[in-house]
Design an enzyme around this catalytic site. Structure first.
Site, short mmCIF file in Angstrom:
data_model
loop_
_atom_site.label_atom_id
_atom_site.label_comp_id
_atom_site.label_asym_id
_atom_site.label_seq_id
_atom_site.Cartn_x
_atom_site.Cartn_y
_atom_site.Cartn_z
N LEU A 29 0.82 -1.21 0.00
CA LEU A 29 0.00 0.00 0.00
C LEU A 29 0.85 1.26 0.00
O LEU A 29 0.46 2.28 -0.55
CB LEU A 29 -0.92 0.01 1.22
CG LEU A 29 -1.92 -1.13 1.30
CD1 LEU A 29 -2.70 -1.06 2.60
CD2 LEU A 29 -2.87 -1.12 0.11
N GLY A 30 2.00 1.21 0.65
CA GLY A 30 2.82 2.40 0.71
C GLY A 30 4.19 2.06 1.24
O GLY A 30 4.40 1.05 1.91
N GLY A 32 7.68 4.35 2.77
CA GLY A 32 8.33 5.60 3.06
C GLY A 32 9.68 5.37 3.70
O GLY A 32 10.21 4.25 3.69
N GLY A 33 10.23 6.43 4.26
CA GLY A 33 11.54 6.30 4.86
C GLY A 33 11.53 5.54 6.17
O GLY A 33 12.57 5.07 6.62
N PHE A 34 10.37 5.37 6.79
CA PHE A 34 10.31 4.82 8.14
C PHE A 34 9.60 3.46 8.20
O PHE A 34 9.84 2.68 9.10
CB PHE A 34 9.59 5.79 9.08
CG PHE A 34 10.07 7.19 8.94
CD1 PHE A 34 11.42 7.49 9.04
CD2 PHE A 34 9.18 8.23 8.72
CE1 PHE A 34 11.87 8.79 8.92
CE2 PHE A 34 9.63 9.52 8.61
CZ PHE A 34 10.98 9.82 8.70
N THR A 37 3.86 -0.50 4.34
CA THR A 37 2.54 -0.99 4.71
C THR A 37 2.03 -1.92 3.62
O THR A 37 2.27 -1.71 2.42
CB THR A 37 1.53 0.16 4.91
OG1 THR A 37 1.51 0.98 3.73
CG2 THR A 37 1.90 0.99 6.11
N LYS A 54 1.77 -2.95 9.08
CA LYS A 54 2.79 -1.92 8.99
C LYS A 54 4.11 -2.53 9.45
O LYS A 54 4.21 -3.04 10.57
CB LYS A 54 2.43 -0.71 9.85
CG LYS A 54 3.46 0.42 9.78
CD LYS A 54 3.13 1.55 10.75
CE LYS A 54 1.95 2.35 10.29
NZ LYS A 54 1.72 3.54 11.17
N ASP A 152 0.66 14.41 15.69
CA ASP A 152 0.78 14.53 14.22
C ASP A 152 -0.60 14.66 13.58
O ASP A 152 -0.92 13.96 12.62
CB ASP A 152 1.54 13.34 13.65
CG ASP A 152 2.16 13.65 12.29
OD1 ASP A 152 2.29 14.85 11.96
OD2 ASP A 152 2.51 12.72 11.56
#
Length: 624
Positions: A29-30, A32-34, A37, A54, A152
């Site tokens: 699904l995604g 990123g840098g961290f 998912t 995740k 956040d």
């Protein structure tokens, strides 16, 4: 390109592996840098329901870093487990470590992220912004009561859920904490054990300084409102060079002074000048004067809900002549990438003190043209609604998420636009709403009637929702609950089965079907359904309470106590849960524990009859 190829290779290998021995990867699904998912199916549960995994990306796998990652990962899991009891926060399904990688399994949220609706250069109306802020603050009030600071809040962390049109708050950040900043101080070599996240533009100065407070979240919600009102990203709004306050009002000159005052207080530079928690900010918004004091536009507003089959309303500025268009995405966008960059800073773990209570959820609303109403120049128009005294229809429409359009006549008096043609919400709603939205609107109306104890009216409203959209699962669930309240369990079971037919992952429907089976005296069938609900959504307090109650009815008191303890861990303020615990411990002749549980129940609700009766029985038996 290299990173993309690496991710594709990882995905290919993961699709061949069961994560945690039970989760089959469907697709990514995604990334990123961290974290990464994945959409997965749970092969250990019936019908293989979907959820989201995740995966934490830990670059440095030395012993100290892994220990730190493990501790912070467990912290996020505990927070999610604690907060997941709220229906507008994703439930934590499981968390586990495998081959020195860390995984969270969370509830699958199918919906549209708010950042796809708050578009650059397209300001929202004042009324729409107020309702959005109220809905966000209601969720955040619950978070603050649990002594947690989100840290956040931003549009991409708010999802408009397709199933019922409600906002869902996501991303509580501990996974990003692990990889956000060095775990070792470069100069001292000391372990940095306090890390947190935030997003530029939404983060106040004390959060940059590493000292977030509840009012830091309030600041972020205020910025969210300002972004919607101005159509500008917060990083484009300058600060006053003397006061350091945001100079945003020049970009929204028509906003009422009362809303300006609330927003200004939410985003004060000094945290001591803001509302201390979300609850105080929510109360300030709820006490705003009625919308007569602001220019809002000449269109009728309608309740905005995601309907069945992933369809929702088209906004006025979109290139479409139809009332309904396809939603932005069918992905569980709670976990997709977004244009707001998240930055991370060393701070303390975000816990504190806060009180308050959440109010009833108000719907987000969207502009929609309505046949029979003429369009007038904005400068000659006012929209009014809310408590207008004797103007009953105004109150009805405002409470329903609608307002009435007015204009000034030649003499300067306000007159309604074709007032006599305003349709009845109960008899001619189809004139305003397409079928999917009408079903969602009526379901919310049914929910309110059900909460008020008006069970026949609620059932009739749910039936109207089903007639409007025959595949709307939430309407069938409402029908099931109303039928249970009316002591019609066989029909209730059929309604819950319909809900599950149109939504394969629907723990609320599984639990309600258990309620109907229990009402028939089929305790073992009910128990099985409650156990299924516990597996599908471990954070649901009510299902643990149901399970404990049925186990006690079956004479399985030790198991009942175990289930009730799970319920109490999720909600310590339930008089019924403490009463069931008192009954179960009494059955096992643990009299002191029973007395303590019953007294706790009566502290929470002095008039709770089952607890009073059991406490009286205990006094007579024990002589105390």
């Amino acid at each position: 390109m290299v990173q993309h190829q690496a991710d594709e290779g990882i995905l290919g290998s993961m699709e061949q592996t069961l994560l945690g021995g039970r989760y089959q990867v469907v697709r990514r699904l995604g990334s990123g840098g961290f974290s990464r998912t994945f959409l997965v199916t749970d092969l250990h549960l019936p019908n293989h329901p979907r959820c989201v995994i995740k995966q934490l990306k830990v670059q440095d796998k030395d012993t100290g870093t892994l220990d730190m990652a493990r501790r912070l990962f467990d912290t996020e899991a505990r927070v999610l487990y604690q907060l997941g009891n709220h229906p507008q926060i994703p439930a934590l399904m499981a968390h586990f470590e495998e081959d020195q990688e860390f995984y969270l399994a969370q509830e699958y949220i199918e919906g549209s992220r708010l950042n796809r609706q708050i578009e650059e250069g397209k300001p929202w109306s004042e009324t729409r912004v107020v309702l959005l802020l109220q809905e966000v603050l209601e969720i955040l009030s619950f978070v603050h009561r649990q002594q947690v600071i989100h840290r956040d809040i931003k549009p991409s962390n708010l999802i408009r859920r397709h199933r019922d049109g409600k906002l869902v708050l996501i991303d509580f950040g501990a996974v990003k904490q692990v990889t956000s900043s060095p775990l070792l101080d470069a100069e001292t070599g000391a372990t940095n054990i306090t890390v947190a996240i935030g997003t530029h533009g939404y983060m106040p100065n004390e959060q940059y300084a590493g000292k977030p407070r509840f009012s830091s979240d309030v600041y972020a919600v205020g910025i969210l409102g300002i972004r919607a009102l101005t159509g500008l990203h917060p990083q484009k709004i300058e600060e006053d060079p003397v006061t350091s306050e945001l100079d945003w009002r020049q970009y929204a000159p028509m906003v009422s002074s009362s809303l300006v005052a609330v927003l200004d207080k939410m985003v004060r530079y000094d945290f001591r000048d803001r509302y201390p928690t979300a609850q105080e900010a929510l109360e300030a918004l709820q006490n705003l004067p009625n919308p007569l004091h602001g220019l809002v536009g000449t269109q009728i507003y309608q309740t905005w809900m995601k309907g069945a089959n992933g369809r929702g309303p088209t906004f006025p500025d979109e290139d479409s002549n139809t009332a309904v268009g396809p939603t932005e995405t069918s992905e569980p966008t709670a976990f997709a990438d977004d244009q707001d960059s998240t930055s991370l800073f060393p701070v303390g773990l975000a816990y504190g003190n806060g009180n308050g209570s959440a109010a009833g959820t108000l719907p987000l609303i969207a502009d929609a043209h309505v046949p029979g109403f003429r369009r007038y120049p904005r400068r000659q128009s006012l929209v009014i609604g809310g408590c207008l005294g004797a103007l009953t229809i105004g109150l009805v429409l405002w409470r329903s998420g609608l307002t009435i359009a007015f204009e000034l006549n030649g003499a300067g008096h306000m007159i309604p636009f074709q007032m006599a043609t305003v349709p009845s919400l109960t008899t001619d709603l189809g004139r305003l709403l397409p079928p999917e939205e009408k079903a969602a609107f009526l379901t919310r109306q049914g929910d309110r009637l059900l909460a008020k104890g008006r069970y026949p009216d609620a059932l009739s409203t749910y039936n109207d929702a089903v007639a409007s959209q025959s595949e709307y699962a939430a309407a069938y669930l409402g029908r099931c609950k109303a039928l249970i309240a009316l002591k019609r369990p066989l029909e209730a079971i059929a309604a819950c089965d319909d809900a599950l037919a149109y939504s394969t992952y629907y723990p609320e429907a599984v639990r309600s079907k258990g309620n109907a089976e229990e009402q028939q005296g089929k305790l073992l069938a009910a128990l099985t359904l409650y156990e299924d609900t516990n597996r599908l959504m471990p954070a649901m307090f009510e299902a643990w309470l149901d399970r404990g109650r049925v186990l006690q009815k079956l004479g399985r008191s030790a198991e009942a106590i175990a289930a009730i303890d799970q319920a109490i861990a999720r909600n310590r303020d339930s008089a019924e849960a403490w009463t069931v615990r008192g009954e179960a411990t009494w059955s096992l002749e643990r009299y002191d524990q029973a007395i303590i549980a019953l007294e706790k129940a009566l502290q929470l609700n002095p008039d709770y009859a089952p607890a009073k009766e059991l406490r009286q029985k205990a006094r007579q038996t024990l002589g105390r």
